[in-house]
Enzyme design. Structure first.
Site, PDB file in Angstrom:
ATOM      1  N   ARG A 240      -0.467 -78.874  58.194  1.00 47.85           N
ATOM      2  CA  ARG A 240      -1.287 -79.603  57.231  1.00 47.85           C
ATOM      3  C   ARG A 240      -0.445 -80.719  56.616  1.00 47.85           C
ATOM      4  O   ARG A 240       0.722 -80.515  56.266  1.00 47.85           O
ATOM      5  CB  ARG A 240      -1.789 -78.690  56.108  1.00 47.85           C
ATOM      6  CG  ARG A 240      -2.998 -77.852  56.467  1.00 47.85           C
ATOM      7  CD  ARG A 240      -4.246 -78.692  56.721  1.00 47.85           C
ATOM      8  NE  ARG A 240      -5.395 -77.900  57.132  1.00 47.85           N
ATOM      9  CZ  ARG A 240      -5.704 -77.590  58.388  1.00 47.85           C
ATOM     10  NH1 ARG A 240      -4.957 -78.017  59.380  1.00 47.85           N
ATOM     11  NH2 ARG A 240      -6.773 -76.863  58.674  1.00 47.85           N
ATOM     12  N   GLU A 269      -6.978 -87.865  55.709  1.00 46.20           N
ATOM     13  CA  GLU A 269      -7.427 -88.143  57.074  1.00 46.20           C
ATOM     14  C   GLU A 269      -8.832 -88.736  57.011  1.00 46.20           C
ATOM     15  O   GLU A 269      -9.671 -88.192  56.280  1.00 46.20           O
ATOM     16  CB  GLU A 269      -7.418 -86.862  57.894  1.00 46.20           C
ATOM     17  CG  GLU A 269      -6.000 -86.289  58.047  1.00 46.20           C
ATOM     18  CD  GLU A 269      -5.949 -84.954  58.784  1.00 46.20           C
ATOM     19  OE1 GLU A 269      -7.010 -84.434  59.171  1.00 46.20           O
ATOM     20  OE2 GLU A 269      -4.838 -84.443  58.979  1.00 46.20           O
ATOM     21  N   HIS A 288      -4.876 -85.492  64.241  1.00 44.62           N
ATOM     22  CA  HIS A 288      -5.361 -84.125  64.024  1.00 44.62           C
ATOM     23  C   HIS A 288      -6.133 -83.618  65.261  1.00 44.62           C
ATOM     24  O   HIS A 288      -7.288 -83.201  65.167  1.00 44.62           O
ATOM     25  CB  HIS A 288      -6.242 -84.032  62.770  1.00 44.62           C
ATOM     26  CG  HIS A 288      -6.308 -82.630  62.215  1.00 44.62           C
ATOM     27  ND1 HIS A 288      -6.365 -82.348  60.886  1.00 44.62           N
ATOM     28  CD2 HIS A 288      -6.323 -81.418  62.832  1.00 44.62           C
ATOM     29  CE1 HIS A 288      -6.418 -81.044  60.692  1.00 44.62           C
ATOM     30  NE2 HIS A 288      -6.389 -80.446  61.875  1.00 44.62           N
TER      31      HIS A 288
HETATM   32  P1  NAD Z   1      -1.127 -67.575  60.466  1.00 43.50           P
HETATM   33  O1  NAD Z   1      -1.805 -67.121  59.228  1.00 43.50           O
HETATM   34  O2  NAD Z   1      -1.165 -66.686  61.668  1.00 43.50           O
HETATM   35  O3  NAD Z   1       0.428 -67.863  60.138  1.00 43.50           O
HETATM   36  C1  NAD Z   1       0.850 -68.563  59.023  1.00 43.50           C
HETATM   37  C2  NAD Z   1       2.192 -67.959  58.607  1.00 43.50           C
HETATM   38  O4  NAD Z   1       2.759 -68.762  57.560  1.00 43.50           O
HETATM   39  C3  NAD Z   1       2.050 -66.537  58.042  1.00 43.50           C
HETATM   40  O5  NAD Z   1       2.826 -65.633  58.815  1.00 43.50           O
HETATM   41  C4  NAD Z   1       2.568 -66.663  56.613  1.00 43.50           C
HETATM   42  O6  NAD Z   1       3.288 -65.523  56.185  1.00 43.50           O
HETATM   43  C5  NAD Z   1       3.473 -67.881  56.722  1.00 43.50           C
HETATM   44  N1  NAD Z   1       3.768 -68.487  55.429  1.00 43.50           N
HETATM   45  C6  NAD Z   1       2.986 -68.569  54.328  1.00 43.50           C
HETATM   46  N2  NAD Z   1       3.670 -69.176  53.322  1.00 43.50           N
HETATM   47  C7  NAD Z   1       4.905 -69.453  53.811  1.00 43.50           C
HETATM   48  C8  NAD Z   1       6.049 -70.081  53.248  1.00 43.50           C
HETATM   49  N3  NAD Z   1       6.075 -70.514  51.970  1.00 43.50           N
HETATM   50  N4  NAD Z   1       7.153 -70.204  54.026  1.00 43.50           N
HETATM   51  C9  NAD Z   1       7.150 -69.769  55.303  1.00 43.50           C
HETATM   52  N5  NAD Z   1       6.091 -69.174  55.894  1.00 43.50           N
HETATM   53  C10 NAD Z   1       4.988 -69.025  55.152  1.00 43.50           C
HETATM   54  O7  NAD Z   1      -1.711 -69.005  60.801  1.00 43.50           O
HETATM   55  P2  NAD Z   1      -1.613 -69.793  62.195  1.00 43.50           P
HETATM   56  O8  NAD Z   1      -2.767 -69.436  63.067  1.00 43.50           O
HETATM   57  O9  NAD Z   1      -0.237 -69.638  62.729  1.00 43.50           O
HETATM   58  O10 NAD Z   1      -1.871 -71.283  61.693  1.00 43.50           O
HETATM   59  C11 NAD Z   1      -0.899 -71.970  60.906  1.00 43.50           C
HETATM   60  C12 NAD Z   1      -1.500 -73.255  60.379  1.00 43.50           C
HETATM   61  O11 NAD Z   1      -1.773 -74.145  61.469  1.00 43.50           O
HETATM   62  C13 NAD Z   1      -2.870 -73.100  59.715  1.00 43.50           C
HETATM   63  O12 NAD Z   1      -2.766 -72.685  58.373  1.00 43.50           O
HETATM   64  C14 NAD Z   1      -3.469 -74.486  59.836  1.00 43.50           C
HETATM   65  O13 NAD Z   1      -3.209 -75.216  58.670  1.00 43.50           O
HETATM   66  C15 NAD Z   1      -2.704 -75.105  61.008  1.00 43.50           C
HETATM   67  N6  NAD Z   1      -3.611 -75.481  62.107  1.00 43.50           N
HETATM   68  C16 NAD Z   1      -3.619 -76.779  62.513  1.00 43.50           C
HETATM   69  C17 NAD Z   1      -4.458 -77.171  63.554  1.00 43.50           C
HETATM   70  C18 NAD Z   1      -4.460 -78.594  64.073  1.00 43.50           C
HETATM   71  O14 NAD Z   1      -5.371 -78.965  64.836  1.00 43.50           O
HETATM   72  N7  NAD Z   1      -3.488 -79.419  63.733  1.00 43.50           N
HETATM   73  C19 NAD Z   1      -5.316 -76.232  64.155  1.00 43.50           C
HETATM   74  C20 NAD Z   1      -5.263 -74.920  63.718  1.00 43.50           C
HETATM   75  C21 NAD Z   1      -4.400 -74.536  62.690  1.00 43.50           C
END
Ligand code: NAD
Length: 335
Positions: A240, A269, A288
């Protein structure tokens, strides 16, 4: 509108692909209507008589949710992140919220790998050299041998883990920071657990962000954190935009403290014309699109429609996760 029976589902424009595809998906199960959802008046008009509303990245602050018709019982977030939706406002209106955390894990991990390799190998600059005639290696700038480098992964959930396992063979070592993931799980995946964010920033040649945008993670990579990164390091962000201070990132690239960055997500965005990032050197930006593949696009549409209809029928969701329950749901569906 399509279909004669079942609930009515309002879909915000540009949420889940081609309207005719979406209509065909649920032809016998729901009526579907499409419309814009960029302000409160549009929210009221689109949801008039609707049982549910589906969005992707259209922001749903409290006032927009309050503008929904009283008939709305479910919000379907066609995607992963929930940072665009005021979940407390949804709960206050007794509206359940479902999202789809796994529909594009592979695509996002692959995109982060693509950015990491493209930036570290300077693929865009090298390609431009050939388009302009030819070029010299010495004009490409710094080029690390990744097999001598450390990869730092911040956030070790589904995508961070998939990214780390794909990139592991390229690097000398992988270090990961995630306060909610047991160190044993990180070790089992072949990475070293870090105790602090600073440890990852200070020891990595490439840092990739895979954590959600929450009030406590907004701006987690600011000028101090960028300054704490190794000189010549690379930053990758497919999570993000709000996680990174974009002005500080542009400065770090311009000053040469960072040798490059690969960014798919932005604070605003579409990226504003006057964004500091547009003038920053050695920055590879994509709009994105990390989540996108033909299959992921269809999965997102199919899973979201299916889960929204399940909830409206008081059945448990089968693909995604219930982020906000509601009293009108049965105990089984809440679980
Ligand atoms: P997920 O929930 O499986 O994993 C996120 C991890 O981040 C968790 O394990 C959590 O403990 C950790 N976390 C939370 N706060 C933290 C911190 N302060 N320091 C370190 N780690 C921390 O989610 P995911 O499926 O792996 O997705 C991650 C992110 O990817 C989503 O939140 C979303 O914003 C982003 N995403 C982007 C796109 C894109 O098209 N660019 C698409 C899907 C998801």
């Amino acid at each position: 509108m399509t279909g004669d029976t079942g609930p009515t589902i309002a879909v915000a424009h540009q949420s889940i692909g081609d309207p005719s595809y979406v209509r065909d998906l649920v032809a016998d199960r729901a009526r579907v209507c499409f419309g814009p959802l960029t302000n409160d008046a549009e929210a009221a008009a689109l949801t008039d008589g609707a049982d549910a509303v589906i969005v992707t990245l259209q922001p749903l602050p409290a006032e927009r949710i309050q503008a929904f018709a009283p008939s709305v019982r479910v919000i379907g977030r066609a995607g992963v992140g929930l940072d665009t939706i005021d979940l407390d406002a949804a709960a206050a209106r007794k509206i359940a919220v479902v999202h789809e955390p796994t529909y594009a894990t592979t695509e996002v991990a692959n995109h982060a790998c693509a950015l990491t390799l493209a930036v570290s190998r300077r693929i865009v600059d090298a390609g431009a050299m050939v388009s302009g005639g030819w070029g010299l290696c010495s004009d490409l700038g710094p080029m690390p041998d990744l097999s001598t480098c450390t990869l730092g992964v911040i956030g070790f959930g589904a995508i961070g883990r998939a990214y780390a396992s794909r990139m592991r063979p390229f690097f000398d070592c992988v270090i990961a920071f995630d306060p909610a993931t047991p160190h044993r799980d990180i070790l089992d995946s072949g990475a070293h657990p870090a105790r602090t964010l600073e440890e990852v920033l200070g020891t990595s040649d490439v840092v990739s962000l895979h954590l959600p945008l929450l009030p406590e993670t907004r701006g987690i990579v600011g000028s101090a954190q960028l300054g704490a990164m190794r000189r010549g390091a690379i930053l990758v962000n497919v999570s993000r935009g709000g996680l990174v201070d974009e002005v500080a990132l542009a400065d770090a690239l311009t000053e040469g403290h960072l040798s490059g960055a690969g960014i798919d997500v932005f604070e605003k965005e579409p990226l504003p014309a006057d964004s500091a990032l547009r003038a920053a050197p050695n920055l590879l930006m994509t709009p994105h699109v990390a989540w996108f593949s033909d299959q992921a696009s269809n999965r997102m549409a199919g899973w979201t429609m299916d889960d929204v209809i399940c909830l409206l029928e008081n059945r448990p969701v089968t693909h995604g996760r219930l982020a906000v329950g509601a009293e009108w749901l049965t105990v089984e569906a809440k679980g």
